[in-house]
Design a protein around this motif. Structure first.
Motif, mmCIF file in Angstrom:
data_model
loop_
_atom_site.group_PDB
_atom_site.id
_atom_site.type_symbol
_atom_site.label_atom_id
_atom_site.label_comp_id
_atom_site.label_asym_id
_atom_site.label_seq_id
_atom_site.Cartn_x
_atom_site.Cartn_y
_atom_site.Cartn_z
ATOM 1 N N LEU A 84 0.861 -1.176 0.000
ATOM 2 C CA LEU A 84 0.000 0.000 0.000
ATOM 3 C C LEU A 84 0.902 1.232 0.000
ATOM 4 O O LEU A 84 2.109 1.128 0.171
ATOM 5 N N GLU A 85 0.322 2.406 -0.147
ATOM 6 C CA GLU A 85 1.102 3.639 -0.175
ATOM 7 C C GLU A 85 1.864 3.812 1.138
ATOM 8 O O GLU A 85 1.304 3.633 2.223
ATOM 9 N N SER A 86 3.143 4.194 1.041
ATOM 10 C CA SER A 86 3.969 4.439 2.233
ATOM 11 C C SER A 86 3.561 5.751 2.884
ATOM 12 O O SER A 86 3.055 6.653 2.230
ATOM 13 N N GLN A 87 3.803 5.837 4.195
ATOM 14 C CA GLN A 87 3.523 7.077 4.923
ATOM 15 C C GLN A 87 4.808 7.529 5.615
ATOM 16 O O GLN A 87 5.525 6.726 6.212
ATOM 17 N N THR A 88 5.090 8.825 5.547
ATOM 18 C CA THR A 88 6.326 9.391 6.075
ATOM 19 C C THR A 88 6.247 9.580 7.584
ATOM 20 O O THR A 88 5.216 9.974 8.117
ATOM 21 N N VAL A 89 7.359 9.308 8.249
ATOM 22 C CA VAL A 89 7.510 9.526 9.688
ATOM 23 C C VAL A 89 8.764 10.382 9.852
ATOM 24 O O VAL A 89 9.803 10.078 9.285
ATOM 25 N N THR A 90 8.665 11.478 10.623
ATOM 26 C CA THR A 90 9.766 12.425 10.749
ATOM 27 C C THR A 90 10.299 12.450 12.180
ATOM 28 O O THR A 90 9.521 12.534 13.128
ATOM 29 N N THR A 91 11.621 12.396 12.308
ATOM 30 C CA THR A 91 12.269 12.505 13.609
ATOM 31 C C THR A 91 11.890 13.826 14.263
ATOM 32 O O THR A 91 11.838 14.851 13.604
ATOM 33 N N GLY A 92 11.611 13.786 15.558
ATOM 34 C CA GLY A 92 11.332 14.993 16.310
ATOM 35 C C GLY A 92 9.874 15.402 16.336
ATOM 36 O O GLY A 92 9.491 16.243 17.129
ATOM 37 N N GLU A 93 9.063 14.836 15.448
ATOM 38 C CA GLU A 93 7.629 15.125 15.494
ATOM 39 C C GLU A 93 6.988 14.274 16.574
ATOM 40 O O GLU A 93 7.464 13.187 16.882
ATOM 41 N N PRO A 94 5.867 14.732 17.134
ATOM 42 C CA PRO A 94 5.147 13.885 18.092
ATOM 43 C C PRO A 94 4.666 12.607 17.400
ATOM 44 O O PRO A 94 4.501 12.589 16.171
ATOM 45 N N SER A 95 4.454 11.576 18.185
ATOM 46 C CA SER A 95 3.926 10.345 17.598
ATOM 47 C C SER A 95 2.585 10.646 16.942
ATOM 48 O O SER A 95 1.884 11.581 17.316
ATOM 49 N N LYS A 96 2.243 9.860 15.927
ATOM 50 C CA LYS A 96 0.988 10.066 15.215
ATOM 51 C C LYS A 96 0.403 8.721 14.836
ATOM 52 O O LYS A 96 1.091 7.701 14.826
ATOM 53 N N THR A 97 -0.877 8.734 14.525
ATOM 54 C CA THR A 97 -1.563 7.536 14.061
ATOM 55 C C THR A 97 -1.587 7.559 12.546
ATOM 56 O O THR A 97 -1.919 8.580 11.943
ATOM 57 N N VAL A 98 -1.192 6.437 11.937
ATOM 58 C CA VAL A 98 -1.279 6.291 10.487
ATOM 59 C C VAL A 98 -2.325 5.226 10.179
ATOM 60 O O VAL A 98 -2.476 4.254 10.919
ATOM 61 N N THR A 99 -3.067 5.438 9.096
ATOM 62 C CA THR A 99 -4.111 4.502 8.692
ATOM 63 C C THR A 99 -3.917 4.159 7.225
ATOM 64 O O THR A 99 -3.654 5.042 6.405
ATOM 65 N N PHE A 100 -4.027 2.876 6.930
ATOM 66 C CA PHE A 100 -3.909 2.377 5.566
ATOM 67 C C PHE A 100 -5.238 1.747 5.172
ATOM 68 O O PHE A 100 -5.811 0.980 5.945
ATOM 69 N N ASN A 101 -5.726 2.052 3.982
ATOM 70 C CA ASN A 101 -6.961 1.458 3.461
ATOM 71 C C ASN A 101 -6.599 0.296 2.548
ATOM 72 O O ASN A 101 -6.044 0.509 1.465
ATOM 73 N N ALA A 102 -6.894 -0.912 2.998
ATOM 74 C CA ALA A 102 -6.564 -2.103 2.235
ATOM 75 C C ALA A 102 -7.730 -2.537 1.348
ATOM 76 O O ALA A 102 -7.550 -2.879 0.185
ATOM 77 N N ASN A 103 -8.924 -2.583 1.930
ATOM 78 C CA ASN A 103 -10.131 -3.005 1.214
ATOM 79 C C ASN A 103 -9.915 -4.293 0.415
ATOM 80 O O ASN A 103 -10.225 -4.366 -0.766
ATOM 81 N N ASP A 104 -9.377 -5.298 1.094
ATOM 82 C CA ASP A 104 -9.095 -6.598 0.465
ATOM 83 C C ASP A 104 -9.876 -7.682 1.208
ATOM 84 O O ASP A 104 -9.491 -8.106 2.296
ATOM 85 N N SER A 105 -10.977 -8.130 0.617
ATOM 86 C CA SER A 105 -11.853 -9.094 1.290
ATOM 87 C C SER A 105 -11.242 -10.488 1.384
ATOM 88 O O SER A 105 -11.686 -11.306 2.183
ATOM 89 N N SER A 106 -10.195 -10.766 0.604
ATOM 90 C CA SER A 106 -9.583 -12.095 0.642
ATOM 91 C C SER A 106 -8.274 -12.130 1.430
ATOM 92 O O SER A 106 -7.669 -13.191 1.578
ATOM 93 N N ALA A 107 -7.841 -10.997 1.935
ATOM 94 C CA ALA A 107 -6.557 -10.939 2.651
ATOM 95 C C ALA A 107 -6.603 -11.756 3.932
ATOM 96 O O ALA A 107 -7.557 -11.673 4.701
#
Length: 128
Positions: A84-107
């Motif tokens: 899925l698309e990568s999401q950037t994480v930056t040093t020094g920023e507060p922690s954050k929640t990342v969400t990925f949309n898979a929408n794969d019924s057979s996974a």
């Protein structure tokens, strides 16, 4: 402890989490933990550390987790072999929640990998 250990967690509902990561989240006096625990993954270790969730029933709709950047880098989720698309994480920023949309019924499995050193915590996903 600076070691990267493989641990397997099995759950009553049948799914399994295999984590090859470091549990010590302190480096040079800085604590990178999010909720006091977590899993530190990095791809420059051989073998690369990662988190694999398997034996999922009902497919995978979304995957969410908290991240904290030890380095500036990115996290990628691979669902059923498809990145899925990568999401950037930056040093020094507060922690954050990342969400990925898979929408794969057979996974039945997904993998979390990183470029750079990233702390992962509070992993969750929804089924289709």
């Amino acid at each position: 402890d600076q070691s990267y250990e493989g641990k397997t967690y099995s759950y009553e509902s049948g799914y399994k989490i295999d984590a090859t990561c470091r549990a010590n989240l302190t480096n040079d006096g800085t604590d990178y933990s999010i909720d006091g625990a977590g899993c530190f993954i990095r791809t420059d270790k051989k073998p690369a550390s990662k988190i694999v969730v398997s034996n999922i029933t009902g497919g995978v709709k979304t995957i969410s987790f908290d991240v904290n950047g030890w380095d500036t880098g990115s996290v990628t989720v691979i669902v059923g072999g498809t990145p899925l698309e990568s999401q950037t994480v930056t040093t020094g920023e507060p922690s954050k929640t990342v969400t990925f949309n898979a929408n794969d019924s057979s996974a039945t499995t997904f993998t979390i990998t990183s470029v750079g050193r990233i702390v992962i915590d509070n992993l969750s996903w929804t089924s289709m």
